[in-house]
Design a protein around this motif. Structure first.
Motif, PDB file in Angstrom:
ATOM      1  N   GLY A  84       0.773  -1.267   0.159  1.00 54.37           N
ATOM      2  CA  GLY A  84      -0.038   0.056  -0.012  1.00 54.37           C
ATOM      3  C   GLY A  84       0.756   1.245   0.202  1.00 54.37           C
ATOM      4  N   MET A  85       2.147   1.026  -0.079  1.00 56.65           N
ATOM      5  CA  MET A  85       2.975   2.401   0.109  1.00 56.65           C
ATOM      6  C   MET A  85       2.830   3.354  -1.110  1.00 56.65           C
ATOM      7  SD  MET A  85       6.061   3.618  -1.338  1.00 56.65           S
ATOM      8  CE  MET A  85       6.851   2.485  -2.186  1.00 56.65           C
ATOM      9  N   GLU A  86       2.874   2.704  -2.168  1.00 49.71           N
ATOM     10  CA  GLU A  86       2.412   3.420  -3.514  1.00 49.71           C
ATOM     11  C   GLU A  86       1.402   4.315  -3.409  1.00 49.71           C
ATOM     12  OE1 GLU A  86       4.595  -0.150  -4.749  1.00 49.71           O
ATOM     13  OE2 GLU A  86       3.024   0.206  -3.777  1.00 49.71           O
ATOM     14  N   HIS A  87       0.263   3.719  -3.234  1.00 48.05           N
ATOM     15  CA  HIS A  87      -1.078   4.252  -3.069  1.00 48.05           C
ATOM     16  C   HIS A  87      -1.215   5.515  -1.885  1.00 48.05           C
ATOM     17  CE1 HIS A  87      -5.880   3.237  -3.584  1.00 48.05           C
ATOM     18  NE2 HIS A  87      -5.499   4.573  -3.833  1.00 48.05           N
ATOM     19  N   PHE A  88      -0.606   4.939  -0.802  1.00 51.03           N
ATOM     20  CA  PHE A  88      -0.534   6.250   0.234  1.00 51.03           C
ATOM     21  C   PHE A  88       0.398   7.412  -0.482  1.00 51.03           C
ATOM     22  CE2 PHE A  88       2.979   7.673   3.066  1.00 51.03           C
ATOM     23  CZ  PHE A  88       2.360   8.401   3.752  1.00 51.03           C
ATOM     24  N   LEU A  89       1.568   7.271  -0.849  1.00 46.43           N
ATOM     25  CA  LEU A  89       2.202   8.396  -1.336  1.00 46.43           C
ATOM     26  C   LEU A  89       1.471   9.114  -2.600  1.00 46.43           C
ATOM     27  CD1 LEU A  89       6.104   7.180  -1.445  1.00 46.43           C
ATOM     28  CD2 LEU A  89       4.831   8.816   0.280  1.00 46.43           C
ATOM     29  N   LEU A  90       1.013   8.214  -3.678  1.00 47.55           N
ATOM     30  CA  LEU A  90       0.334   8.793  -4.558  1.00 47.55           C
ATOM     31  C   LEU A  90      -0.863   9.697  -4.313  1.00 47.55           C
ATOM     32  CD1 LEU A  90       0.907   6.332  -7.303  1.00 47.55           C
ATOM     33  CD2 LEU A  90       1.878   8.536  -7.133  1.00 47.55           C
ATOM     34  N   SER A  91      -1.351   9.456  -2.941  1.00 47.55           N
ATOM     35  CA  SER A  91      -2.690  10.260  -2.742  1.00 47.55           C
ATOM     36  C   SER A  91      -2.099  11.452  -1.611  1.00 47.55           C
ATOM     37  CB  SER A  91      -3.359   9.202  -1.528  1.00 47.55           C
ATOM     38  OG  SER A  91      -3.914   8.076  -2.193  1.00 47.55           O
ATOM     39  N   GLU A 150      -7.715  13.023   4.849  1.00 46.25           N
ATOM     40  CA  GLU A 150      -7.382  13.241   6.207  1.00 46.25           C
ATOM     41  C   GLU A 150      -6.345  12.284   6.985  1.00 46.25           C
ATOM     42  OE1 GLU A 150      -9.544  14.013  10.689  1.00 46.25           O
ATOM     43  OE2 GLU A 150     -10.554  14.060   8.774  1.00 46.25           O
ATOM     44  N   LEU A 151      -6.743  10.880   6.468  1.00 46.85           N
ATOM     45  CA  LEU A 151      -5.887   9.852   6.897  1.00 46.85           C
ATOM     46  C   LEU A 151      -4.642   9.878   6.414  1.00 46.85           C
ATOM     47  CD1 LEU A 151      -5.527   7.268   8.531  1.00 46.85           C
ATOM     48  CD2 LEU A 151      -6.546   6.171   6.373  1.00 46.85           C
ATOM     49  N   VAL A 152      -4.392   9.990   4.979  1.00 50.90           N
ATOM     50  CA  VAL A 152      -3.196  10.327   4.475  1.00 50.90           C
ATOM     51  C   VAL A 152      -2.218  11.311   5.010  1.00 50.90           C
ATOM     52  CG1 VAL A 152      -2.193  10.941   2.174  1.00 50.90           C
ATOM     53  CG2 VAL A 152      -3.884   9.370   2.186  1.00 50.90           C
ATOM     54  N   SER A 153      -2.906  12.286   5.292  1.00 48.97           N
ATOM     55  CA  SER A 153      -2.071  13.563   5.974  1.00 48.97           C
ATOM     56  C   SER A 153      -1.580  13.245   7.352  1.00 48.97           C
ATOM     57  CB  SER A 153      -3.081  14.647   6.024  1.00 48.97           C
ATOM     58  OG  SER A 153      -3.354  15.412   4.677  1.00 48.97           O
ATOM     59  N   LYS A 154      -2.280  12.450   8.047  1.00 50.11           N
ATOM     60  CA  LYS A 154      -2.263  12.082   9.333  1.00 50.11           C
ATOM     61  C   LYS A 154      -0.721  10.859   9.181  1.00 50.11           C
ATOM     62  CE  LYS A 154      -3.824   9.875  13.562  1.00 50.11           C
ATOM     63  NZ  LYS A 154      -5.163   9.277  14.058  1.00 50.11           N
ATOM     64  N   VAL A 155      -0.889  10.128   8.276  1.00 52.37           N
ATOM     65  CA  VAL A 155       0.241   9.194   8.104  1.00 52.37           C
ATOM     66  C   VAL A 155       1.454   9.851   7.426  1.00 52.37           C
ATOM     67  CG1 VAL A 155       1.012   7.000   7.024  1.00 52.37           C
ATOM     68  CG2 VAL A 155      -1.591   7.284   7.992  1.00 52.37           C
ATOM     69  N   LEU A 156       1.405  10.565   6.780  1.00 48.61           N
ATOM     70  CA  LEU A 156       2.449  11.350   6.198  1.00 48.61           C
ATOM     71  C   LEU A 156       3.168  12.298   7.278  1.00 48.61           C
ATOM     72  CD1 LEU A 156       4.141  12.156   3.718  1.00 48.61           C
ATOM     73  CD2 LEU A 156       2.589  14.189   3.575  1.00 48.61           C
ATOM     74  N   ALA A 157       2.275  12.923   8.094  1.00 49.21           N
ATOM     75  CA  ALA A 157       2.893  13.471   9.252  1.00 49.21           C
ATOM     76  C   ALA A 157       3.939  12.657  10.281  1.00 49.21           C
ATOM     77  CB  ALA A 157       1.841  14.183  10.100  1.00 49.21           C
ATOM     78  N   GLY A 158       3.117  11.340  10.383  1.00 49.55           N
ATOM     79  CA  GLY A 158       4.083  10.494  11.165  1.00 49.55           C
ATOM     80  C   GLY A 158       5.244   9.991  10.592  1.00 49.55           C
ATOM     81  N   PHE A 159       5.329   9.688   9.206  1.00 47.59           N
ATOM     82  CA  PHE A 159       6.621   9.549   8.548  1.00 47.59           C
ATOM     83  C   PHE A 159       7.373  10.709   8.300  1.00 47.59           C
ATOM     84  CE2 PHE A 159       4.581   5.689   6.265  1.00 47.59           C
ATOM     85  CZ  PHE A 159       5.639   4.727   6.865  1.00 47.59           C
ATOM     86  N   LYS A 160       6.765  11.625   8.397  1.00 45.67           N
ATOM     87  CA  LYS A 160       7.857  12.936   8.342  1.00 45.67           C
ATOM     88  C   LYS A 160       8.412  12.945   9.522  1.00 45.67           C
ATOM     89  CE  LYS A 160       7.627  18.234   8.084  1.00 45.67           C
ATOM     90  NZ  LYS A 160       6.722  19.360   7.879  1.00 45.67           N
ATOM     91  N   GLU A 161       8.161  12.697  10.581  1.00 49.96           N
ATOM     92  CA  GLU A 161       9.057  12.732  11.814  1.00 49.96           C
ATOM     93  C   GLU A 161      10.162  11.883  11.882  1.00 49.96           C
ATOM     94  OE1 GLU A 161       8.518  12.700  16.893  1.00 49.96           O
ATOM     95  OE2 GLU A 161       6.591  12.851  15.255  1.00 49.96           O
ATOM     96  N   VAL A 162       9.822  10.522  11.485  1.00 48.27           N
ATOM     97  CA  VAL A 162      10.637   9.653  11.327  1.00 48.27           C
ATOM     98  C   VAL A 162      11.814   9.623  10.179  1.00 48.27           C
ATOM     99  CG1 VAL A 162       9.289   7.965  10.311  1.00 48.27           C
ATOM    100  CG2 VAL A 162      11.126   7.197  11.695  1.00 48.27           C
ATOM    101  N   LEU A 163      11.360   9.918   9.163  1.00 44.94           N
ATOM    102  CA  LEU A 163      12.012  10.132   7.763  1.00 44.94           C
ATOM    103  C   LEU A 163      12.960  11.195   7.746  1.00 44.94           C
ATOM    104  CD1 LEU A 163       9.345   8.895   5.097  1.00 44.94           C
ATOM    105  CD2 LEU A 163      11.487   7.576   6.068  1.00 44.94           C
ATOM    106  N   ASN A 164      12.463  12.395   8.334  1.00 43.82           N
ATOM    107  CA  ASN A 164      13.220  13.806   8.144  1.00 43.82           C
ATOM    108  C   ASN A 164      14.518  13.641   9.177  1.00 43.82           C
ATOM    109  OD1 ASN A 164      11.633  14.506   6.220  1.00 43.82           O
ATOM    110  ND2 ASN A 164      11.208  16.477   7.169  1.00 43.82           N
ATOM    111  N   GLN A 165      14.028  12.749  10.506  1.00 40.69           N
ATOM    112  CA  GLN A 165      14.956  12.636  11.388  1.00 40.69           C
ATOM    113  C   GLN A 165      16.194  11.981  11.027  1.00 40.69           C
ATOM    114  OE1 GLN A 165      13.800  10.251  15.259  1.00 40.69           O
ATOM    115  NE2 GLN A 165      13.622  12.100  16.114  1.00 40.69           N
TER     116      GLN A 165
END
Length: 251
Positions: free
Chosen positions: A185-192, A233-248
């Motif tokens: 589901g990674m691609e569907h998430f990022l493309l959304s 809304e869900l995609v934005s929430k998950v992206l915010a979670g990944f932003k914290e760990v990936l940018n770290q």
């Protein structure tokens, strides 16, 4: 264009339908569903179509479908299988499709599959036996011994996006030495994702390449007109979670 090619999908279903027998062990059962007719769910899209079966399904307790060898499963795992090389870790055995497809690749040296259910493992072994490239570890993947992987794939989300994908990314990357990580589901998430949100996130290059491949294939196949965006809304929430760990990881 692959993987959005109906003949390719039908050939894969037929290949594994021939290899997989119906059967029951404990609370798990393999059934074979008749052809899909009407509204067919693929990966990134839903369209009116028909797909020739029978289609193998892994059914668990309370008749819940754990895995179905459907267009969505084949298309959704295609990019990870294509990119994977070296030593590959997989969480979730299911019917064994991903493990078997990975083992076919010459540039994949070993596949380590973590599966919590002994019954699922026994059903798999009934159909596929042993493969010298595939090691199956029965137990909780999140309490496994530390290991090193070139690629790692988590496929336990029942085709649904949730914050669990972020939580599992953190846990598994802390547990193991993983060079490249992905999840179903990674691609569907990022493309959304919204451009003005994702532009501030350090997205792994492999994720971007997989998304580019898949979106181009979706467009060239004509399936782009059936594309379905995930919940904003869900995609934005998950992206915010990944932003914290990936940018770290870039600090």
């Amino acid at each position: 264009m692959l993987p959005y090619n109906k003949e390719f999908i039908i050939d894969k279903i037929k290949e594994y339908e021939d290899k997989i027998d119906s059967g029951v062990i404990g609370e798990f059962e393999i059934l074979k569903r008749d052809s899909l007719n009407g509204k067919v769910e693929g990966y990134l899209y839903t369209k009116n179509d028909n797909v020739i079966g029978p289609i193998p399904e892994l059914i668990g307790e309370n008749k819940r479908v754990w895995m179905r060898l459907s267009p969505k499963e084949i298309e959704g795992s295609y990019e990870f299988i294509k990119f994977a090389t070296g030593k590959v870790g997989v969480v979730g055995l299911g019917l064994g499709y991903v493990a078997q497809e990975l083992a076919k690749k010459q540039d994949v040296e070993k596949v380590v599959v973590y599966e919590i259910s002994e019954d699922v493992v026994e059903l798999y072994k009934r159909n596929f036996g042993e493969n010298e490239k595939i090691e199956i570890i029965v137990g909780d993947a999140f309490n496994a011994s530390k290991d090193s992987f070139d690629f790692f794939y988590t496929d336990i989300y029942e085709y649904k996006l949730s914050m669990q994908v972020v939580e599992d990314y953190i846990k598994l990357n802390k547990l193991h030495d993983i060079k490249e990580y992905s999840f179903f589901g990674m691609e569907h998430f990022l493309l959304s994702c919204k451009y003005d949100e994702i532009v501030w996130v350090y997205v792994p290059e492999t994720w971007m390449a997989m998304c580019k491949d898949l979106s181009e294939a979706l467009d060239q196949s004509g399936y782009i007109k059936f594309y379905e965006q995930l919940d904003e809304e869900l995609v934005s929430k998950v992206l915010a979670g990944f932003k914290e760990v990936l940018n770290q990881g870039m600090e």
